[in-house]
Design a protein around this motif. Structure first.
Motif, mmCIF file in Angstrom:
data_model
loop_
_atom_site.group_PDB
_atom_site.id
_atom_site.type_symbol
_atom_site.label_atom_id
_atom_site.label_comp_id
_atom_site.label_asym_id
_atom_site.label_seq_id
_atom_site.Cartn_x
_atom_site.Cartn_y
_atom_site.Cartn_z
ATOM 1 N N LEU A 148 0.845 -1.184 0.000
ATOM 2 C CA LEU A 148 0.000 0.000 0.000
ATOM 3 C C LEU A 148 0.887 1.243 0.000
ATOM 4 N N ILE A 149 0.765 2.051 -1.036
ATOM 5 C CA ILE A 149 1.540 3.284 -1.139
ATOM 6 C C ILE A 149 0.579 4.464 -1.007
ATOM 7 N N VAL A 150 0.823 5.308 -0.024
ATOM 8 C CA VAL A 150 -0.101 6.394 0.304
ATOM 9 C C VAL A 150 0.555 7.749 0.022
ATOM 10 N N PHE A 151 -0.182 8.628 -0.659
ATOM 11 C CA PHE A 151 0.250 10.010 -0.899
ATOM 12 C C PHE A 151 -0.746 10.973 -0.252
ATOM 13 N N GLU A 152 -0.357 12.240 -0.209
ATOM 14 C CA GLU A 152 -1.166 13.216 0.503
ATOM 15 C C GLU A 152 -2.526 13.447 -0.145
ATOM 16 N N ASN A 153 -3.448 13.892 0.692
ATOM 17 C CA ASN A 153 -4.783 14.291 0.256
ATOM 18 C C ASN A 153 -4.845 15.809 0.226
ATOM 19 N N PRO A 154 -5.156 16.434 -0.904
ATOM 20 C CA PRO A 154 -5.155 17.901 -0.981
ATOM 21 C C PRO A 154 -6.172 18.555 -0.063
ATOM 22 N N ASN A 155 -7.137 17.816 0.427
ATOM 23 C CA ASN A 155 -8.164 18.376 1.304
ATOM 24 C C ASN A 155 -7.833 18.233 2.784
ATOM 25 N N ILE A 156 -6.674 17.636 3.099
ATOM 26 C CA ILE A 156 -6.316 17.409 4.496
ATOM 27 C C ILE A 156 -4.927 17.990 4.734
ATOM 28 N N PRO A 157 -4.754 18.886 5.734
ATOM 29 C CA PRO A 157 -3.432 19.456 6.019
ATOM 30 C C PRO A 157 -2.479 18.396 6.503
ATOM 31 N N ARG A 158 -1.212 18.569 6.131
ATOM 32 C CA ARG A 158 -0.186 17.599 6.504
ATOM 33 C C ARG A 158 -0.021 17.565 8.020
#
Length: 388
Positions: free
Chosen positions: A349-359
């Motif tokens: 499982l490779i996960v990248f950021e969600n533009p709607n959620i702050p890092r």
């Protein structure tokens, strides 16, 4: 003095003969029937002889061990009419002749004893009726409606180092009657001629037992259980056949299964473009081969625990709720196994950021704040390891 008893006996016989003449001569006989199959047309014939004047003919259905007699048809000789005593929805019978009843489509529920009662007028007085009767048992058979072979106690794990017993169950439903078992051994083939019977072309020691469960409709469910010590190297891809012979069948019924270990599970991950905070589902969507019996599935995370903190999860589908970014690159192992063998499949499982959620706003359990900015991508890399 010596002739008085003989004289009295002669007088009694004479009076009996005169009384018989007054009553009239009447005998009733019903022709016997062989077993019939449900759905067939059946004719019940009531034969009678008499020199008297007929009053009526009545057919009865006998139930509850003879304690209840239900009228099904009456022929009234006085008015030369016949009529049914059955409910409207049960008017399937026809009085073909005065003494014959025809069932156009016999049912299992029609199974049982029947009686034909014939009445004639007493010659001495028209107010009295002389009766005689005959009886018959209608034996209604029904062919089995289904046959299937299942594995008992499944799903079950694969045992590499310890022998384990394995049981196949042949289930036959809807038959009446259930035949008595007979068994026979033929060199190189183990054959049990039974209801049902098992056929297998090998020489291990098999143990066969049976159970019968009566149903409310009068049919019987039969289960034949075949048990032996499983040898995965020999029994994998072995064919087993269960055969049923029944007097109501023109040809035997048969069901077959092939014992097969699981190979090459196909993994499907949804959504295909998940983002941080989404719920990810990883599902085993079939195999490269037909597997029997149904395997069991165990999910683990390589080098760590699952998202909920558990060491493993049993089931066909693994659900990861509100995935955090820290799961990026995590590897998951699915072990599919049945008593014939086991196979491991790995997916990453490779996960990248969600533009709607702050890092950094999501916690270790995947809970997420109101805003964010990172793109998430899920890639599934599959590695299959076969264990034999």
């Amino acid at each position: 003095m010596r002739t008085a008893p003989s004289l009295r006996r002669c007088v009694c016989l004479l009076l009996a003969a005169i009384l018989d003449l007054a009553r009239g001569y009447l005998t009733v006989n019903i022709e016997p029937l062989p077993p019939v199959v449900a759905g067939d047309a059946v004719t019940l014939k009531c034969n009678f002889k008499t020199d008297g004047r007929m009053r009526e003919i009545v057919w009865y259905r006998v139930t509850d061990g003879g304690t209840i007699k239900q009228k099904i048809f009456t022929f009234d000789a006085m008015f030369s009419t016949n009529y049914s005593h059955m409910e409207n929805y049960r008017k399937r019978e026809d009085l073909v002749y005065q003494s014959t009843v025809r069932l156009p489509e016999v049912r299992i529920s029609d199974n049982g004893p029947y009686e034909c009662h014939v009445g004639i007028y007493d010659r001495a007085t028209r107010e009295k009726v002389v009766l005689a009767s005959g009886n018959i048992f209608l034996n209604v058979m029904a062919p089995p409606t289904s046959i299937e072979v299942v594995a008992a106690d499944t799903p079950a794990p694969f045992s590499r180092y310890q022998a384990q017993n394995f049981t196949l169950v042949c289930i036959v439903s809807g038959g009446k009657p259930a035949p008595m078992p007979t068994t026979e051994n033929i060199p190189e083939t183990v054959v049990s001629r039974e209801f049902p019977r098992w056929v297998h072309s090998a020489e291990p020691t098999y143990f066969l037992r049976h159970s019968r469960t009566p149903s409310s409709d009068g049919t019987v469910e039969v289960r034949a259980l075949l048990t032996w010590t499983l040898n995965p190297q020999i029994d994998n891809e072995a064919l087993f056949s269960c055969e049923v012979k029944h007097p109501a069948l023109s040809m035997p019924m048969q069901a077959e299964v092939t014992l097969v270990a699981p190979k090459g599970p196909k993994i499907v991950m949804t959504p295909s473009r998940a983002r941080v905070g989404d719920t990810v589902r990883i599902l085993v969507h079939g195999f490269q081969n037909e597997v029997f019996p149904e395997p069991m599935f165990t999910w683990t995370r390589v080098g760590s625990r699952l998202l909920d903190g558990s060491a493993e999860f049993d089931g066909k589908e693994l659900v990861l709720e509100r995935v955090p970014a820290e799961l990026n690159g995590s590897m998951y192992r699915c072990t599919a196994q049945n008593p014939l063998g086991s196979t491991d499949t790995h997916t990453r499982l490779i996960v990248f950021e969600n533009p709607n959620i702050p890092r950094g706003t999501e916690d270790s359990n995947g809970s997420i704040g109101p805003t964010g900015a990172r793109l998430t991508l899920v890639l599934a890399l599959t590695v299959i390891l076969e264990l034999t």
